[in-house]
Design an enzyme around this catalytic site. Structure first.
Site: not given
Ligand code: FAD
Length: 504
Positions: A46, A85, A103
């Site tokens: 979404s 990195k 490292p």
């Molecule tokens: P999201 O990016 O939240 O994606 C969720 C997806 O689900 C989206 O496409 C959304 O639209 C969809 N969705 C949700 N609800 C619905 C619904 N009802 N209907 C349809 N679609 C829906 N990881 C690293 O490896 N290195 C880093 O440096 C790092 N830094 C971070 C810093 C912070 C502060 C945080 C919180 C996290 C960090 N992470 C890091 C983790 C990283 O951001 C996530 O592992 C990565 O972005 C994957 O996220 P995701 O795809 O699980 O979730």
């Protein structure tokens, strides 16, 4: 729902990936590349909900995963405006003013002696020579000199800094031609089979109903399928890792891109700086019990070096894991399955490890409870090992300048951390468990970098004659310095190897 089949008959063919963040597109692309002809893969995302918008620092396993997917490195790096990195720079962790690099490479060289290099270095140190541990590591030295090369003669061990949004787009461009069907829309309802409790279909707000045999929950912290619909509980590790919030902002780059992430501790957490080719990623991670979001916001803007490109945004998170990563016909990957605060940038690693395991053990024949137990055991082990390594950074400190650090220093760590610390303190023993991400040298880097001097070390180090040890150490340093001096600067390396694609 038909999940059992006579032997040999394939029953799991239709896969729905719910969510289109990094986890969703990594999962869909990997499934399409490795098992594409055997599956029907649909991804639902979404745009209105969007993605979390952070997650830009990675670990070297990312490269292995890309190699398996036959992704050409320079294409990927250009598309994601990636930089190299070589490790993480930690500032202010044991004491304000301290600095060390964790490292990705190893220290010294493996001798035929049956003890890790740091024992010999500790012995030299006890005799008053040897210098800094980092002088024996190619990645540390190259990082500090801002240099990079793929060799020959020798390439450092490295990972990437990536633009998360561009990376997801890059993967989408691979996945859709490979057969992944994308549906734009919000999931309104998760339909369960009343008898088995398996997920039958996802119903979108538009009324579209999408059925599948296997569902991969990549809906981020919402965990709509595994958490909400199937009720798999979240195990909260917040009593050990108190940081639970971050304010993030992107900024203009200020100076040449450094080939390491910076993690700069403050009174209630730490701040990251991730240099990309076209901008920096920044974030202020904090524990809300010890700092307000307003203060974190102001501190972030005051401390970053470039100009902010957007208004900073606040992210709340919890460190912990779902009790099971796989339950019935649903596997959670990415934030939907758990999260350990981002200090060592392990979240993308965990999702890549998870999807690799899913491909290796794909349940074509149905959902064998032994398979699920095996998968869940491995997932938990990976999460716990990383959790312990992160706890180490907070707990092994001398800082007493805030309530946050008092808590970290005096906390009761898990037994697994306590045991590791006891072994280290006695004779500098560190170890890497099977499938553990962090190596012996990672544990040694953080423990020594954070002033945890062991009482002893392996006595075997005393068997090397002193002059031989002096000569060997001097030779290693010289070899590393020569290698580093021959490398181009990191910015030159990037501009020749993988110049940033024209901004979209
Ligand atoms: P999201 O990016 O939240 O994606 C969720 C997806 O689900 C989206 O496409 C959304 O639209 C969809 N969705 C949700 N609800 C619905 C619904 N009802 N209907 C349809 N679609 C829906 N990881 C690293 O490896 N290195 C880093 O440096 C790092 N830094 C971070 C810093 C912070 C502060 C945080 C919180 C996290 C960090 N992470 C890091 C983790 C990283 O951001 C996530 O592992 C990565 O972005 C994957 O996220 P995701 O795809 O699980 O979730």
């Amino acid at each position: 729902m038909n999940v059992k089949a006579p032997s040999g008959e394939r029953v799991v063919k239709r896969v729905v990936v719910a969510g289109g963040g990094t986890a969703g597109w990594v999962t869909a692309t990997a499934l399409a590349r490795h098992l594409g002809p055997l599956l029907d893969i649909t991804l639902i995302e979404s745009e209105e909900i969007g993605t979390i918008g952070v997650g830009e620092s990675t670990t070297p396993t990312f490269r292995g995963f890309h190699n398996l997917m036959k992704i050409k490195e320079e294409h990927f790096m250009s598309a994601a405006q990636a930089t190299v990195k070589l490790g993480i720079e930690f500032r202010n962790w044991a004491r304000v003013g301290d600095r060390y690099i964790h490292p990705f490479g190893t220290y010294g060289r493996r001798w035929s002696w049956m003890a890790d290099f740091h024992h010999f270095w500790l012995h030299a140190h006890a005799q008053g020579f040897g210098g800094e541990l980092g002088e024996y590591c190619l990645e540390t030295r190259a990082g500090e000199a801002n240099r990079m090369s793929l060799g020959p003669p020798l390439a450092p061990s490295y990972a990437y800094h990536i633009d998360a949004a561009r990376y997801a787009r890059f993967l989408r461009e691979l996945a859709e031609p490979a057969g992944v069907k994308r549906i734009e829309g919000k999931i309104r309802n998760v339909e369960l089979d009343p008898e088995s409790g398996f997920i039958e279909a996802l119903v979108l707000e538009s009324g579209i109903r999408v059925e599948a045999d296997l569902f991969v929950d990549c809906t981020g912290f919402r965990s709509l399928l595994l958490g909400d619909a199937l009720g798999v509980e979240f195990e909260d590790w917040g009593h050990w890792i108190r940081t639970n919030s971050a304010v993030a902002v992107q900024s203009t780059s200020d100076g040449p891109e450094q080939p390491y992430t910076s993690a700069i501790a403050h009174e209630a957490g730490w701040r990251w700086r991730i240099p990309l080719q076209h901008r920096d990623g920044n974030g202020f991670v904090f524990a809300s019990d010890f700092m307000s979001a307003d203060e974190a916001h102001a501190r972030l803007l005051a401390e970053i070096s470039g100009e902010p490109l957007f208004e900073p945004w606040l992210i709340r998170f919890k460190t912990g894991t779902r009790a099971k990563a796989w339950h019935k016909n649903c596997v959670a990957l990415g934030l939907a399955g758990g999260f350990i605060e981002p200090l060592e940038s392990t979240s993308i690693h965990l999702m890549m490890a998870g999807v690799t395991r899913l491909i290796e053990d794909f349940p074509f024949q149905g959902f064998n409870p032994s398979l699920l137990a095996y998968f869940n055991g491995k997932s938990r082990q990976e999460f716990e090992n990383i959790r312990d390594f992160i706890i180490l950074h907070y707990h092994v400190t001398e800082r007493d300048d805030s309530g946050f650090w008092d808590h970290c220093r005096t906390m009761d760590p898990p037994d697994s951390v306590r045991e590791r610390l006891a072994l280290w303190e006695e004779n500098a023993r560190a170890y890497q468990l099977p499938h553990e991400l962090f190596r012996v040298d990672s544990w040694a880097a953080v423990l020594l970098g954070q002033r945890r001097q062991p009482r002893g070390y392996h006595r075997l180090a005393e068997m090397m004659p002193e002059q031989q040890l002096r000569n060997e150490l001097a030779r290693m340093k010289r070899e590393i310095d020569d290698l580093v001096n021959d490398m181009p600067s990191h910015p030159d390396f990037l501009s020749r190897y993988c110049p940033a694609a024209i901004p979209a």
